[in-house]
Scaffold this motif. Structure first.
Motif, PDB file in Angstrom:
ATOM      1  N   LEU A 181       0.834  -1.201   0.000  1.00 45.08           N
ATOM      2  CA  LEU A 181       0.000   0.000   0.000  1.00 45.08           C
ATOM      3  C   LEU A 181       0.873   1.258   0.000  1.00 45.08           C
ATOM      4  CD1 LEU A 181      -3.004   1.070   0.482  1.00 45.08           C
ATOM      5  CD2 LEU A 181      -2.283   1.268   2.852  1.00 45.08           C
ATOM      6  N   VAL A 182       1.881   1.283   0.863  1.00 44.87           N
ATOM      7  CA  VAL A 182       2.784   2.432   0.951  1.00 44.87           C
ATOM      8  C   VAL A 182       3.507   2.638  -0.382  1.00 44.87           C
ATOM      9  CG1 VAL A 182       4.838   3.357   2.107  1.00 44.87           C
ATOM     10  CG2 VAL A 182       3.051   2.249   3.460  1.00 44.87           C
ATOM     11  N   ARG A 183       4.010   1.556  -0.967  1.00 45.34           N
ATOM     12  CA  ARG A 183       4.714   1.646  -2.264  1.00 45.34           C
ATOM     13  C   ARG A 183       3.785   2.163  -3.363  1.00 45.34           C
ATOM     14  NH1 ARG A 183       7.398  -4.251  -1.740  1.00 45.34           N
ATOM     15  NH2 ARG A 183       9.493  -3.681  -1.094  1.00 45.34           N
ATOM     16  N   THR A 184       2.519   1.756  -3.311  1.00 49.02           N
ATOM     17  CA  THR A 184       1.546   2.165  -4.325  1.00 49.02           C
ATOM     18  C   THR A 184       1.230   3.657  -4.221  1.00 49.02           C
ATOM     19  OG1 THR A 184       0.576  -0.051  -4.301  1.00 49.02           O
ATOM     20  CG2 THR A 184      -0.775   1.698  -5.244  1.00 49.02           C
ATOM     21  N   ILE A 185       1.081   4.157  -3.012  1.00 51.05           N
ATOM     22  CA  ILE A 185       0.704   5.557  -2.793  1.00 51.05           C
ATOM     23  C   ILE A 185       1.892   6.512  -2.980  1.00 51.05           C
ATOM     24  CG2 ILE A 185      -0.059   7.213  -1.028  1.00 51.05           C
ATOM     25  CD1 ILE A 185      -1.862   4.914   0.068  1.00 51.05           C
ATOM     26  N   MET A 186       3.045   6.134  -2.435  1.00 53.26           N
ATOM     27  CA  MET A 186       4.200   7.031  -2.464  1.00 53.26           C
ATOM     28  C   MET A 186       5.017   6.817  -3.744  1.00 53.26           C
ATOM     29  SD  MET A 186       3.469   8.527   0.318  1.00 53.26           S
ATOM     30  CE  MET A 186       4.826   9.613   0.712  1.00 53.26           C
ATOM     31  N   ASP A 187       5.772   7.839  -4.135  1.00 55.16           N
ATOM     32  CA  ASP A 187       6.597   7.736  -5.341  1.00 55.16           C
ATOM     33  C   ASP A 187       7.934   7.057  -5.065  1.00 55.16           C
ATOM     34  OD1 ASP A 187       4.794   8.990  -7.178  1.00 55.16           O
ATOM     35  OD2 ASP A 187       5.226  10.876  -6.156  1.00 55.16           O
ATOM     36  N   SER A 188       8.435   7.163  -3.839  1.00 51.14           N
ATOM     37  CA  SER A 188       9.641   6.413  -3.487  1.00 51.14           C
ATOM     38  C   SER A 188       9.606   6.061  -2.009  1.00 51.14           C
ATOM     39  CB  SER A 188      10.920   7.193  -3.828  1.00 51.14           C
ATOM     40  OG  SER A 188      11.166   8.206  -2.889  1.00 51.14           O
ATOM     41  N   VAL A 189      10.158   4.884  -1.698  1.00 53.82           N
ATOM     42  CA  VAL A 189      10.218   4.365  -0.333  1.00 53.82           C
ATOM     43  C   VAL A 189      11.642   3.847  -0.133  1.00 53.82           C
ATOM     44  CG1 VAL A 189       9.277   2.669   1.294  1.00 53.82           C
ATOM     45  CG2 VAL A 189       7.780   3.672  -0.453  1.00 53.82           C
ATOM     46  N   ASN A 190      12.364   4.451   0.818  1.00 52.61           N
ATOM     47  CA  ASN A 190      13.750   4.048   1.069  1.00 52.61           C
ATOM     48  C   ASN A 190      13.966   3.788   2.548  1.00 52.61           C
ATOM     49  OD1 ASN A 190      13.840   6.408  -1.185  1.00 52.61           O
ATOM     50  ND2 ASN A 190      15.167   4.706  -1.701  1.00 52.61           N
ATOM     51  N   TYR A 191      14.819   2.804   2.830  1.00 52.86           N
ATOM     52  CA  TYR A 191      15.142   2.445   4.211  1.00 52.86           C
ATOM     53  C   TYR A 191      16.651   2.432   4.389  1.00 52.86           C
ATOM     54  CZ  TYR A 191      16.100  -0.409   8.320  1.00 52.86           C
ATOM     55  OH  TYR A 191      16.598  -0.863   9.516  1.00 52.86           O
ATOM     56  N   LYS A 192      17.088   2.878   5.564  1.00 53.99           N
ATOM     57  CA  LYS A 192      18.484   2.678   5.954  1.00 53.99           C
ATOM     58  C   LYS A 192      18.546   2.569   7.472  1.00 53.99           C
ATOM     59  CE  LYS A 192      19.535   7.614   5.647  1.00 53.99           C
ATOM     60  NZ  LYS A 192      20.297   8.656   4.990  1.00 53.99           N
ATOM     61  N   ARG A 193      19.584   1.911   7.947  1.00 53.26           N
ATOM     62  CA  ARG A 193      19.834   1.767   9.384  1.00 53.26           C
ATOM     63  C   ARG A 193      21.107   2.560   9.678  1.00 53.26           C
ATOM     64  NH1 ARG A 193      17.273  -0.280  14.128  1.00 53.26           N
ATOM     65  NH2 ARG A 193      18.922  -0.725  15.602  1.00 53.26           N
ATOM     66  N   VAL A 194      20.998   3.584  10.508  1.00 51.85           N
ATOM     67  CA  VAL A 194      22.131   4.450  10.815  1.00 51.85           C
ATOM     68  C   VAL A 194      22.191   4.691  12.324  1.00 51.85           C
ATOM     69  CG1 VAL A 194      23.195   6.723  10.410  1.00 51.85           C
ATOM     70  CG2 VAL A 194      21.899   5.621   8.581  1.00 51.85           C
ATOM     71  N   ASP A 195      23.349   4.435  12.922  1.00 58.28           N
ATOM     72  CA  ASP A 195      23.560   4.699  14.354  1.00 58.28           C
ATOM     73  C   ASP A 195      22.449   4.125  15.233  1.00 58.28           C
ATOM     74  OD1 ASP A 195      25.912   6.083  13.757  1.00 58.28           O
ATOM     75  OD2 ASP A 195      24.864   8.002  13.560  1.00 58.28           O
ATOM     76  N   GLY A 196      22.068   2.879  14.966  1.00 60.60           N
ATOM     77  CA  GLY A 196      21.054   2.212  15.779  1.00 60.60           C
ATOM     78  C   GLY A 196      19.630   2.675  15.520  1.00 60.60           C
TER      79      GLY A 196
END
Length: 137
Positions: free
Chosen positions: A112-127
């Motif tokens: 659903l999020v991918r369909t509605i939004m134009d880009s979806v990005n994840y990263k793990r930084v400093d916990g």
């Protein structure tokens, strides 16, 4: 920067109404139509409720920070928590042609999020889990 606002909520789904008010206020200030506002609310709520429900061990107190930034071309939401590492973007795309029995449990929220939004990005930084959702105008 056209707009920059943030809200910090505890990992308590009872606080979702505060999130809704926050997102609606942002969409209103950017003069989004009601349908786009509803979609933004749906996508952000889905992402944040997942953090509230799963990022922290049962009974543990945690927080989720939601930051909204808009410029002339896009609205960006950055959702940050210090919970268990989890990359929702690593989940396989959902095959919506399959029946619910064949599809199995999970994955529809990120779909659903991918369909509605134009880009979806994840990263793990400093916990921290950092999920960035963008919608272009």
């Amino acid at each position: 920067m056209k707009l920059q606002q943030s809200i910090i909520l505890p990992n308590d789904v009872e606080k979702v109404s505060e999130l809704t008010t926050f997102v609606e206020g942002i969409c209103e200030s950017l003069e989004f139509d009601p349908v786009t506002t509803m979609q933004m609310n749906l996508a952000i709520e889905e992402a944040v409720v997942n953090v509230m429900s799963y990022a922290y061990p049962q009974g543990a107190q945690g927080f989720v920070n939601i930051e909204a930034q808009a410029n002339e071309s896009r609205l960006k939401f950055v959702i940050t928590d210090t919970g268990i590492p989890f990359d929702p973007t690593a989940m396989a795309k959902v095959d919506t042609t399959l029946s619910t029995e064949e599809r199995g449990i999970g994955g529809l929220g990120i779909h659903l999020v991918r369909t509605i939004m134009d880009s979806v990005n994840y990263k793990r930084v400093d916990g921290k889990n950092i999920l960035t959702l963008r919608k272009f105008f």
